[in-house]
Scaffold this motif. Structure first.
Motif, PDB file in Angstrom:
ATOM      1  N   ILE A   1       0.707  -1.258   0.053  1.00 48.85           N
ATOM      2  CA  ILE A   1      -0.053   0.030   0.237  1.00 48.85           C
ATOM      3  C   ILE A   1       1.008   1.260  -0.016  1.00 48.85           C
ATOM      4  N   ARG A   2       1.815   1.293   0.819  1.00 48.50           N
ATOM      5  CA  ARG A   2       2.834   2.434   0.973  1.00 48.50           C
ATOM      6  C   ARG A   2       3.666   2.701  -0.245  1.00 48.50           C
ATOM      7  N   THR A   3       4.281   1.785  -1.050  1.00 49.88           N
ATOM      8  CA  THR A   3       5.137   1.788  -1.857  1.00 49.88           C
ATOM      9  C   THR A   3       4.458   1.563  -3.336  1.00 49.88           C
ATOM     10  N   GLU A   4       3.530   0.529  -3.635  1.00 48.87           N
ATOM     11  CA  GLU A   4       3.248   0.229  -4.878  1.00 48.87           C
ATOM     12  C   GLU A   4       1.860   0.788  -5.511  1.00 48.87           C
ATOM     13  N   LEU A   5       1.063   1.191  -4.616  1.00 51.00           N
ATOM     14  CA  LEU A   5      -0.247   1.688  -5.011  1.00 51.00           C
ATOM     15  C   LEU A   5      -0.297   3.047  -5.303  1.00 51.00           C
ATOM     16  N   LYS A   6      -0.908   3.598  -6.551  1.00 51.13           N
ATOM     17  CA  LYS A   6      -0.865   4.786  -6.918  1.00 51.13           C
ATOM     18  C   LYS A   6      -2.023   5.396  -7.023  1.00 51.13           C
ATOM     19  N   ASP A   7      -3.059   4.989  -6.752  1.00 49.99           N
ATOM     20  CA  ASP A   7      -4.481   5.328  -6.734  1.00 49.99           C
ATOM     21  C   ASP A   7      -4.664   6.573  -5.938  1.00 49.99           C
ATOM     22  N   PRO A   8      -5.319   7.786  -6.654  1.00 54.17           N
ATOM     23  CA  PRO A   8      -5.229   9.096  -5.937  1.00 54.17           C
ATOM     24  C   PRO A   8      -6.513   8.912  -4.729  1.00 54.17           C
ATOM     25  N   ARG A   9      -7.532   7.905  -4.860  1.00 54.78           N
ATOM     26  CA  ARG A   9      -8.420   7.648  -3.671  1.00 54.78           C
ATOM     27  C   ARG A   9      -7.883   7.277  -2.706  1.00 54.78           C
ATOM     28  N   LEU A  10      -6.589   6.849  -2.661  1.00 48.06           N
ATOM     29  CA  LEU A  10      -5.890   6.305  -1.504  1.00 48.06           C
ATOM     30  C   LEU A  10      -5.447   7.494  -0.503  1.00 48.06           C
ATOM     31  N   SER A  11      -5.844   7.321   0.662  1.00 50.55           N
ATOM     32  CA  SER A  11      -5.270   8.372   1.793  1.00 50.55           C
ATOM     33  C   SER A  11      -3.857   8.222   1.794  1.00 50.55           C
ATOM     34  N   GLU A  12      -3.131   9.284   2.293  1.00 56.68           N
ATOM     35  CA  GLU A  12      -1.537   9.099   2.572  1.00 56.68           C
ATOM     36  C   GLU A  12      -1.371   8.458   3.810  1.00 56.68           C
ATOM     37  N   LEU A  13      -2.513   8.700   4.857  1.00 53.08           N
ATOM     38  CA  LEU A  13      -2.085   8.072   6.214  1.00 53.08           C
ATOM     39  C   LEU A  13      -3.105   6.920   6.190  1.00 53.08           C
ATOM     40  N   THR A  14      -2.935   5.976   5.578  1.00 56.60           N
ATOM     41  CA  THR A  14      -3.541   4.584   5.779  1.00 56.60           C
ATOM     42  C   THR A  14      -2.608   3.688   6.206  1.00 56.60           C
ATOM     43  N   SER A  15      -2.951   2.740   7.235  1.00 56.01           N
ATOM     44  CA  SER A  15      -2.269   1.857   7.790  1.00 56.01           C
ATOM     45  C   SER A  15      -3.009   0.620   7.940  1.00 56.01           C
ATOM     46  N   VAL A  16      -2.207  -0.477   7.888  1.00 57.92           N
ATOM     47  CA  VAL A  16      -2.917  -1.847   8.252  1.00 57.92           C
ATOM     48  C   VAL A  16      -2.685  -2.113   9.588  1.00 57.92           C
ATOM     49  N   THR A  17      -3.803  -2.144  10.347  1.00 55.91           N
ATOM     50  CA  THR A  17      -3.744  -2.445  11.917  1.00 55.91           C
ATOM     51  C   THR A  17      -3.656  -3.913  12.296  1.00 55.91           C
ATOM     52  N   ASP A  18      -4.375  -4.757  11.423  1.00 58.94           N
ATOM     53  CA  ASP A  18      -4.354  -5.968  11.806  1.00 58.94           C
ATOM     54  C   ASP A  18      -4.645  -7.000  10.537  1.00 58.94           C
TER      55      ASP A  18
END
Length: 125
Positions: A21-38
């Protein structure tokens, strides 16, 4: 033994999905502050619930992840040696909001208790 393997696999998938999510996805809908919690992987390794915490527009971020599900799954297959790559189910993780809400309730009760104590002391005088 399967439970320990399952928890190790969940942890590894969490790390890999976060990296994708951090390095490969370039979708503009994706929030910069997205984290996988579990990540919870079922016993038969067919499904994996991926819990996402987002600061910003949660719906558009989940839509972006849903549309990139095939790509993420393929990348998991490349990075983790597995016979079966689980089907990904993205869900919003609201545990942070619940924690903040509970903390505010506790603070409110402490403040009410302190003001009640002050009132009781002033009544004694």
């Amino acid at each position: 033994m399967a439970n320990r393997r399952n928890s190790r696999l969940s942890g590894e998938m969490q790390r890999v999905i976060s990296e994708i999510i951090r390095t490969e996805l370039k979708d503009p809908r994706l929030s910069e502050l997205t984290s996988v919690t579990d990540v919870h992987v079922t016993e038969d390794l067919k499904f994996a619930k991926v819990f996402i915490s987002v600061y910003g527009d949660t719906k558009s971020t989940l839509d972006a992840l849903q549309s990139a599900k095939g790509f993420i799954r393929r990348e998991i297959g490349k990075r983790i040696k597995m016979r079966i790559i689980p089907e990904l189910i993205f869900e919003k993780d609201d545990s942070i909001e619940k924690g903040i809400y509970m903390s505010s309730l506790i603070n409110k009760v402490i403040e009410e208790e302190a003001s009640r104590k002050v009132e009781d002391e002033s009544d004694d005088e």
